[in-house]
Motif scaffolding. Sequence first.
Motif, PDB file in Angstrom:
ATOM      1  N   PHE A 393       0.827  -1.205   0.000  1.00 47.40           N
ATOM      2  CA  PHE A 393       0.000   0.000   0.000  1.00 47.40           C
ATOM      3  C   PHE A 393       0.865   1.259   0.000  1.00 47.40           C
ATOM      4  CE2 PHE A 393      -2.449   3.203   2.499  1.00 47.40           C
ATOM      5  CZ  PHE A 393      -3.466   3.409   1.581  1.00 47.40           C
ATOM      6  N   LEU A 394       1.909   1.262   0.845  1.00 48.79           N
ATOM      7  CA  LEU A 394       2.768   2.454   0.925  1.00 48.79           C
ATOM      8  C   LEU A 394       3.686   2.578  -0.286  1.00 48.79           C
ATOM      9  CD1 LEU A 394       3.780   2.456   4.709  1.00 48.79           C
ATOM     10  CD2 LEU A 394       2.057   3.858   3.575  1.00 48.79           C
ATOM     11  N   GLU A 398      -1.420   4.165  -5.665  1.00 50.29           N
ATOM     12  CA  GLU A 398      -2.241   4.297  -6.870  1.00 50.29           C
ATOM     13  C   GLU A 398      -2.507   2.923  -7.495  1.00 50.29           C
ATOM     14  OE1 GLU A 398      -1.203   7.521  -9.583  1.00 50.29           O
ATOM     15  OE2 GLU A 398       0.200   8.245  -8.039  1.00 50.29           O
ATOM     16  N   GLN A 399      -1.516   2.053  -7.482  1.00 51.95           N
ATOM     17  CA  GLN A 399      -1.703   0.699  -7.992  1.00 51.95           C
ATOM     18  C   GLN A 399      -2.736  -0.061  -7.151  1.00 51.95           C
ATOM     19  OE1 GLN A 399      -0.868  -0.957 -10.606  1.00 51.95           O
ATOM     20  NE2 GLN A 399      -1.516  -2.998  -9.910  1.00 51.95           N
ATOM     21  N   GLN A 400      -2.689   0.128  -5.827  1.00 53.45           N
ATOM     22  CA  GLN A 400      -3.650  -0.519  -4.938  1.00 53.45           C
ATOM     23  C   GLN A 400      -5.071   0.002  -5.195  1.00 53.45           C
ATOM     24  OE1 GLN A 400      -2.764  -3.114  -2.803  1.00 53.45           O
ATOM     25  NE2 GLN A 400      -0.872  -2.857  -3.998  1.00 53.45           N
ATOM     26  N   TYR A 401      -5.163   1.283  -5.545  1.00 60.99           N
ATOM     27  CA  TYR A 401      -6.473   1.862  -5.845  1.00 60.99           C
ATOM     28  C   TYR A 401      -7.050   1.243  -7.118  1.00 60.99           C
ATOM     29  CZ  TYR A 401     -10.112   5.308  -6.832  1.00 60.99           C
ATOM     30  OH  TYR A 401     -11.312   5.925  -7.099  1.00 60.99           O
ATOM     31  N   ARG A 402      -6.199   1.011  -8.125  1.00 62.17           N
ATOM     32  CA  ARG A 402      -6.662   0.395  -9.360  1.00 62.17           C
ATOM     33  C   ARG A 402      -7.131  -1.041  -9.097  1.00 62.17           C
ATOM     34  NH1 ARG A 402      -2.347   3.559 -11.477  1.00 62.17           N
ATOM     35  NH2 ARG A 402      -0.848   1.836 -11.210  1.00 62.17           N
ATOM     36  N   MET A 403      -6.433  -1.746  -8.206  1.00 66.89           N
ATOM     37  CA  MET A 403      -6.859  -3.098  -7.849  1.00 66.89           C
ATOM     38  C   MET A 403      -8.237  -3.063  -7.191  1.00 66.89           C
ATOM     39  SD  MET A 403      -3.393  -4.799  -6.303  1.00 66.89           S
ATOM     40  CE  MET A 403      -4.341  -6.198  -5.701  1.00 66.89           C
ATOM     41  N   TYR A 404      -8.435  -2.063  -6.368  1.00 69.55           N
ATOM     42  CA  TYR A 404      -9.729  -1.912  -5.694  1.00 69.55           C
ATOM     43  C   TYR A 404     -10.847  -1.707  -6.707  1.00 69.55           C
ATOM     44  CZ  TYR A 404     -13.493   1.037  -3.827  1.00 69.55           C
ATOM     45  OH  TYR A 404     -14.709   1.593  -3.544  1.00 69.55           O
ATOM     46  N   SER A 464     -16.106  -3.168   4.858  1.00 65.39           N
ATOM     47  CA  SER A 464     -16.116  -3.387   6.305  1.00 65.39           C
ATOM     48  C   SER A 464     -15.831  -2.092   7.046  1.00 65.39           C
ATOM     49  CB  SER A 464     -15.065  -4.441   6.685  1.00 65.39           C
ATOM     50  OG  SER A 464     -15.342  -5.665   6.057  1.00 65.39           O
ATOM     51  N   THR A 465     -14.872  -1.321   6.536  1.00 60.36           N
ATOM     52  CA  THR A 465     -14.523  -0.049   7.182  1.00 60.36           C
ATOM     53  C   THR A 465     -15.668   0.935   7.088  1.00 60.36           C
ATOM     54  OG1 THR A 465     -12.216  -0.426   6.547  1.00 60.36           O
ATOM     55  CG2 THR A 465     -12.805   1.779   7.271  1.00 60.36           C
ATOM     56  N   LEU A 466     -16.283   1.007   5.879  1.00 58.36           N
ATOM     57  CA  LEU A 466     -17.401   1.930   5.692  1.00 58.36           C
ATOM     58  C   LEU A 466     -18.594   1.548   6.552  1.00 58.36           C
ATOM     59  CD1 LEU A 466     -17.268   2.559   1.840  1.00 58.36           C
ATOM     60  CD2 LEU A 466     -16.672   4.152   3.681  1.00 58.36           C
ATOM     61  N   LYS A 467     -18.823   0.229   6.717  1.00 59.54           N
ATOM     62  CA  LYS A 467     -19.921  -0.206   7.582  1.00 59.54           C
ATOM     63  C   LYS A 467     -19.706   0.300   8.997  1.00 59.54           C
ATOM     64  CE  LYS A 467     -22.082  -4.321   5.644  1.00 59.54           C
ATOM     65  NZ  LYS A 467     -22.384  -5.739   5.880  1.00 59.54           N
ATOM     66  N   GLY A 468     -18.443   0.225   9.428  1.00 63.98           N
ATOM     67  CA  GLY A 468     -18.153   0.725  10.764  1.00 63.98           C
ATOM     68  C   GLY A 468     -18.415   2.207  10.874  1.00 63.98           C
ATOM     69  N   ASN A 469     -18.015   2.960   9.830  1.00 67.05           N
ATOM     70  CA  ASN A 469     -18.261   4.404   9.842  1.00 67.05           C
ATOM     71  C   ASN A 469     -19.746   4.707   9.776  1.00 67.05           C
ATOM     72  OD1 ASN A 469     -15.523   4.807   9.899  1.00 67.05           O
ATOM     73  ND2 ASN A 469     -15.331   5.044   7.672  1.00 67.05           N
ATOM     74  N   LYS A 470     -20.486   3.902   8.973  1.00 66.36           N
ATOM     75  CA  LYS A 470     -21.920   4.128   8.819  1.00 66.36           C
ATOM     76  C   LYS A 470     -22.646   3.909  10.146  1.00 66.36           C
ATOM     77  CE  LYS A 470     -25.839   2.800   5.919  1.00 66.36           C
ATOM     78  NZ  LYS A 470     -26.716   2.201   6.908  1.00 66.36           N
ATOM     79  N   GLU A 498     -23.593   0.952  -4.378  1.00 68.08           N
ATOM     80  CA  GLU A 498     -23.144   1.583  -5.623  1.00 68.08           C
ATOM     81  C   GLU A 498     -21.977   2.541  -5.406  1.00 68.08           C
ATOM     82  OE1 GLU A 498     -26.640   3.423  -7.070  1.00 68.08           O
ATOM     83  OE2 GLU A 498     -27.571   1.553  -7.760  1.00 68.08           O
ATOM     84  N   ILE A 499     -21.584   2.739  -4.136  1.00 67.72           N
ATOM     85  CA  ILE A 499     -20.507   3.695  -3.853  1.00 67.72           C
ATOM     86  C   ILE A 499     -19.194   3.207  -4.444  1.00 67.72           C
ATOM     87  CG2 ILE A 499     -19.041   4.618  -2.013  1.00 67.72           C
ATOM     88  CD1 ILE A 499     -21.514   4.853  -0.298  1.00 67.72           C
ATOM     89  N   ILE A 500     -18.510   4.092  -5.165  1.00 60.79           N
ATOM     90  CA  ILE A 500     -17.133   3.861  -5.606  1.00 60.79           C
ATOM     91  C   ILE A 500     -16.303   4.997  -5.023  1.00 60.79           C
ATOM     92  CG2 ILE A 500     -15.549   3.732  -7.559  1.00 60.79           C
ATOM     93  CD1 ILE A 500     -17.800   2.608  -9.239  1.00 60.79           C
ATOM     94  N   LEU A 501     -15.361   4.638  -4.169  1.00 60.39           N
ATOM     95  CA  LEU A 501     -14.599   5.648  -3.439  1.00 60.39           C
ATOM     96  C   LEU A 501     -13.643   6.395  -4.358  1.00 60.39           C
ATOM     97  CD1 LEU A 501     -13.649   3.771  -0.144  1.00 60.39           C
ATOM     98  CD2 LEU A 501     -15.600   5.250  -0.565  1.00 60.39           C
ATOM     99  N   THR A 502     -13.455   7.655  -4.053  1.00 62.30           N
ATOM    100  CA  THR A 502     -12.412   8.428  -4.726  1.00 62.30           C
ATOM    101  C   THR A 502     -11.059   7.962  -4.210  1.00 62.30           C
ATOM    102  OG1 THR A 502     -12.398  10.127  -3.007  1.00 62.30           O
ATOM    103  CG2 THR A 502     -13.939  10.423  -4.842  1.00 62.30           C
ATOM    104  N   PHE A 503     -10.017   8.358  -4.872  1.00 63.53           N
ATOM    105  CA  PHE A 503      -8.660   7.982  -4.462  1.00 63.53           C
ATOM    106  C   PHE A 503      -8.377   8.451  -3.041  1.00 63.53           C
ATOM    107  CE2 PHE A 503      -4.106   9.083  -4.155  1.00 63.53           C
ATOM    108  CZ  PHE A 503      -3.569   7.812  -4.283  1.00 63.53           C
ATOM    109  N   GLU A 504      -8.804   9.697  -2.742  1.00 60.96           N
ATOM    110  CA  GLU A 504      -8.547  10.268  -1.418  1.00 60.96           C
ATOM    111  C   GLU A 504      -9.241   9.446  -0.323  1.00 60.96           C
ATOM    112  OE1 GLU A 504      -7.546  13.141  -4.390  1.00 60.96           O
ATOM    113  OE2 GLU A 504      -9.381  11.965  -4.054  1.00 60.96           O
ATOM    114  N   HIS A 505     -10.519   9.115  -0.563  1.00 68.12           N
ATOM    115  CA  HIS A 505     -11.245   8.345   0.443  1.00 68.12           C
ATOM    116  C   HIS A 505     -10.705   6.919   0.553  1.00 68.12           C
ATOM    117  CE1 HIS A 505     -14.930  11.180   0.143  1.00 68.12           C
ATOM    118  NE2 HIS A 505     -14.153  11.509   1.161  1.00 68.12           N
ATOM    119  N   PHE A 506     -10.283   6.365  -0.562  1.00 67.85           N
ATOM    120  CA  PHE A 506      -9.717   5.018  -0.531  1.00 67.85           C
ATOM    121  C   PHE A 506      -8.445   4.989   0.327  1.00 67.85           C
ATOM    122  CE2 PHE A 506      -6.338   2.336  -2.309  1.00 67.85           C
ATOM    123  CZ  PHE A 506      -6.884   1.074  -2.103  1.00 67.85           C
ATOM    124  N   VAL A 507      -7.543   5.958   0.087  1.00 70.06           N
ATOM    125  CA  VAL A 507      -6.287   5.998   0.846  1.00 70.06           C
ATOM    126  C   VAL A 507      -6.565   6.224   2.333  1.00 70.06           C
ATOM    127  CG1 VAL A 507      -4.154   7.293   1.201  1.00 70.06           C
ATOM    128  CG2 VAL A 507      -4.908   6.756  -1.125  1.00 70.06           C
TER     129      VAL A 507
END
Length: 1108
Positions: A393-394, A398-404, A464-470, A498-507
């Motif tokens: 990830f570190l 950007e490559q990890q975001y494309r995998m997502y 899973s992370t978003l569920k926790g935030n929700k 249907e949510i697709i996270l932006t790069f900023e939110h993904f990171v």
Amino acid sequence: MATDTDKKKSENKGEKLIHEVFSWSLDDVLNKNFYKSKVAEIPKTFPTVSDYTKSFVYPLYEETHADLLSKMLGVNRSPTAEVTKIKKSKDFRLPKALLYTIVLKRRQGFYSPEVGDLIALTDVKPKSVDDLKRPDKPYLIALVQSMKANKSNYQLFVLSSKPIIPEVVEMDIRKDVTSYSRMNVNHFVVYLTNLTTNIRISQALHAELEGERKKIIEKVLRADSSSVEESHLEFSVDTTEDLTLLKIKKFLKSFQLDSSQEAAVLSCIAARKHRDQNTIKLIWGPPGTGKTKTIGCLLFMLLRMKCRTLTCAPTNIAVVGVTKRVLSFVKDSLPYGTYGLGDIVLFGNGERMKIDDCKDLSEIFLEFRVKILADCLAPRSGWIGSSEWMIRFLEDPEQQYRMYLREKVQCDEKESDSSDTDEKAHSEEDEDEEYLIPDQKEKSEDSLLKNALKKNNWKTLIVSTLKGNKKLSNSETTHEDVNEGPSKQKSDKKNFQEIILTFEHFVTNGFTFLGNHIIYCLESLYTHMPTSIISLEEAKQMVELVSSLQSLGDSLKQTIAGNLDLKEALNGLDDSRKESISNLHAWRIASLQILKCLQNTLCFPDLKDEFETRRFCMANSCLIFCTASSSINLHTEGMSPLEFLISEEAEFGRSLFERLVSLGHKKHLLNVQYRMHPSISQFPNKKFYAKQILDGMNVKRITYGKSFLQGSIYGSYSFINVTSAKEEFDKSHSMKNLMEVAIISEIISSLYKESVARKRRVSVGCISPYKAQVNAILEKLGNKYMDSEDYFSVNVRSVDGFQGSEEDVIIISTVRCNGRGSVGFLSNHQRTNVALTRARYCLWILGNGSTLLNSGSIWRDLIVDAKDRGCFHNVSEDKNLAQAAMGALIELRQLDSLFNMDSFLFNDTKWQVKFNDTFLETIASFGDTKICKEVVTILLKLSSGWRKDGNNKVNLEGTSMLLEVYEVTQNLCLIWAVDIVVQNSLCIQVIKIWDVLPATKIEQLAKILVEKVYGNYTVNMMNRCKEKRVEGNLTLPVTWPMNSDTDQSWSLINQLATLSLRNQPKSSSSSRASSVWLVLGPWMVIQDLMEEEVGGEGERNLLILLRN
């Protein structure tokens, strides 16, 4: 820890006690002399180890038998539970392996089973011990070997003394032994006692000792020259050339030990040089002399020397006390966070040790450590898997975001084909989640995140992370949102999918989860792993990585909040105006470098299960703490040997310490006490330690004397004399004294009020040798002070339970109150010593001075000492305590103790008060305690010299205005008068209480008194009663020497019994009389005792005739 094979061996050894208990018939149990001929006095020396262990076997059986006998006698009060099912266990074998599964109803207030419980099985709830054995139902007991519990039932796995249903078992002998099962069996389980501790003792007594362990025990038991340590083992820092010991001595100065404490520590450390010899050191630490501190310093030094040491104590409290002291020393010296705690292990019963209440203890508690290491060492979801993912990830977010994004598209395509099914499944999942308790929800969420780690799946992780935030945001949902109902929730769920996270939110989301999990793993590993696995340099890097990841997270938040380009910031594009960009890049690179380094250097063992993890922790620990009884579970085969055993002993009975002293071993005395105010330490120092103990400078300071309540009765040391009390047995045949309970409650209430008013922290301890008294005090206090523990705490325990503890104020309840001077095991010197030495600033002892003085025990000496020092006080000296005692007597209906001349109520009043028998009968007939309390209030005021304004006399011819009437309630009046008594050749005015009556019956009483009492008074006697001495607003009693014939009449009157007054007597023909002639000087008195039948009740009237 013990292997499965070891456990089976231990169980077999413990079965000897179980088989002995099972062999007793009910008649055997009820025979208090059953083991009398088999228990002999234990000798001081033994030829062999076997002789030593065998000498304790029958005493153990006798102790178990006596405990069971006591419980049997109170079996009607024992906890019970209804049996709903009985089933043979799969290992059931005749004739001895009678193993059953028993299911009980789980109901609040009924029997709550524990492993080791000895239970009886009956078909009725026993009302007496006879119900355990009837012609058609034999005496049957069982031992709980293991258990499970759910919301409605307990499932017990028991070993039975006999087949539970013999006739059915006999029929099934030829059948499959697992087939027998009966539902709705009409049986009850009755709790008798718990055998866990005694089973462990039995295991120890039958243990097979070999090698070094056997040698050291042989040395302990023999009284010869070789068993006593030689002089060359003693340590003298002035003559040694051992630089290590010189450094240790220098280091010990930082602990500020006194000379005796320092010498004890150095002597023990020096003995380590002679590992080829089994050396015994005895440290005699009287209460308050810093024994725990000394042991703590010794253990701290042994930890630094990497010397494997087992530390035992008799109770959980004592173990926790020593452990906390060692931790306080260790934590101050740790170089990096909590690194180093992995070398320390505490194991035992977490609930009894109250591990949940102390974070420090949880960091070394074995059960917690095993679970945490299991999480951190899991191949994918632990340190290894999460660190590898974080590195990827570190390295290229950007490559990890494309995998997502790819994972998201693939999952969405699959979900569209089965959206209805998924929606229903999600709906059911959400519904199920609503019924989960918070702890279960946390575990459910945690499992989702672990699942994401195992799969290395970004989509699962982000969801899973978003569920926790929700869920977090939903906790702030408005009332309007809730009212929008299922339609909005369904829409939210669809949008969520249907949510697709932006790069900023993904990171941000990815780093939040991975960063937090890695930090958890790092901190857990350097805390719980021993230093032999993680080096100091590696620990330093782990701490640096935690700090670097936290800084990276902070910089990431700043970048997002500043609306800066995250990709530029992560790549460190040069922009002098954007400082956070360079910081984010720097922390990313730093974290990445340390992560890769630790990935290569850290090497952890492959621990497959909990057993291996436990064994690993024990094998690699330096300091091990447990109770003496729990040490039976300690298994060290195949591990580095233990070099030191430090045992803090209980002070009851003949201990191993005393045995060693009697064999000639030298004991090192810690001779300065730092706990107790000198007035508290004075008596125990004189009686138990021959004045060898000095008071430390800290307790000698004037500021150490603290006043928590006003009055001399609440000085640093006081004996508070509680008269008119009553000792009684509770359901378990333990003693209690409810008068002392009421007084203790009042004292604690006053302490609490003062603590709140002064905003001063106070800790209070209540000690009693009797369990029933402890329970009664706890019941009286309830939960009043549970929410005040930050500044006011109350600790109520038995003497045994207070071993090793101390509080600011200690209140001792001695309980015993009888005319025989019987104090039972209260006379035990060791227990008395423990109780008297728990207080720092104030020790207040409650008891009946007369009982203790006549006991001929150590308590007699204490009473004499308290009186000599002016520390003996009556409960009546304090108004609030007197009121509490009075209230207790009224509530307990002990009115004869309250209304008599010797009552504590009138100990310090100006007037003596005499009571007529009729008054006592009347007051006892009132069901309303408020009336009794109002009468007491009036009596206290009268005896203090107060008089009501106006004319309150009964104006009836012949009474000469002696009788007075004071209103008690609207319908009742107190009738009293001034009378005369003769004491020590003095005539003294006293208050005579005649009765409490309705106003309509006063005249009738007055006529009876005229006829039977006042009609016989001379004019001179009447005038003496009317004399007054007034000082200010108070009327005080008149006193004069007895010097006339008239005055002698008072002496005669006082010798006769008290009058009992009723309505008009029947004819003399129905009376039986006996006459006694008394001749004294010119006076002749005839006393007629006449029994008359009035209203169906027999009574005695006294007729006094005085003549020249």
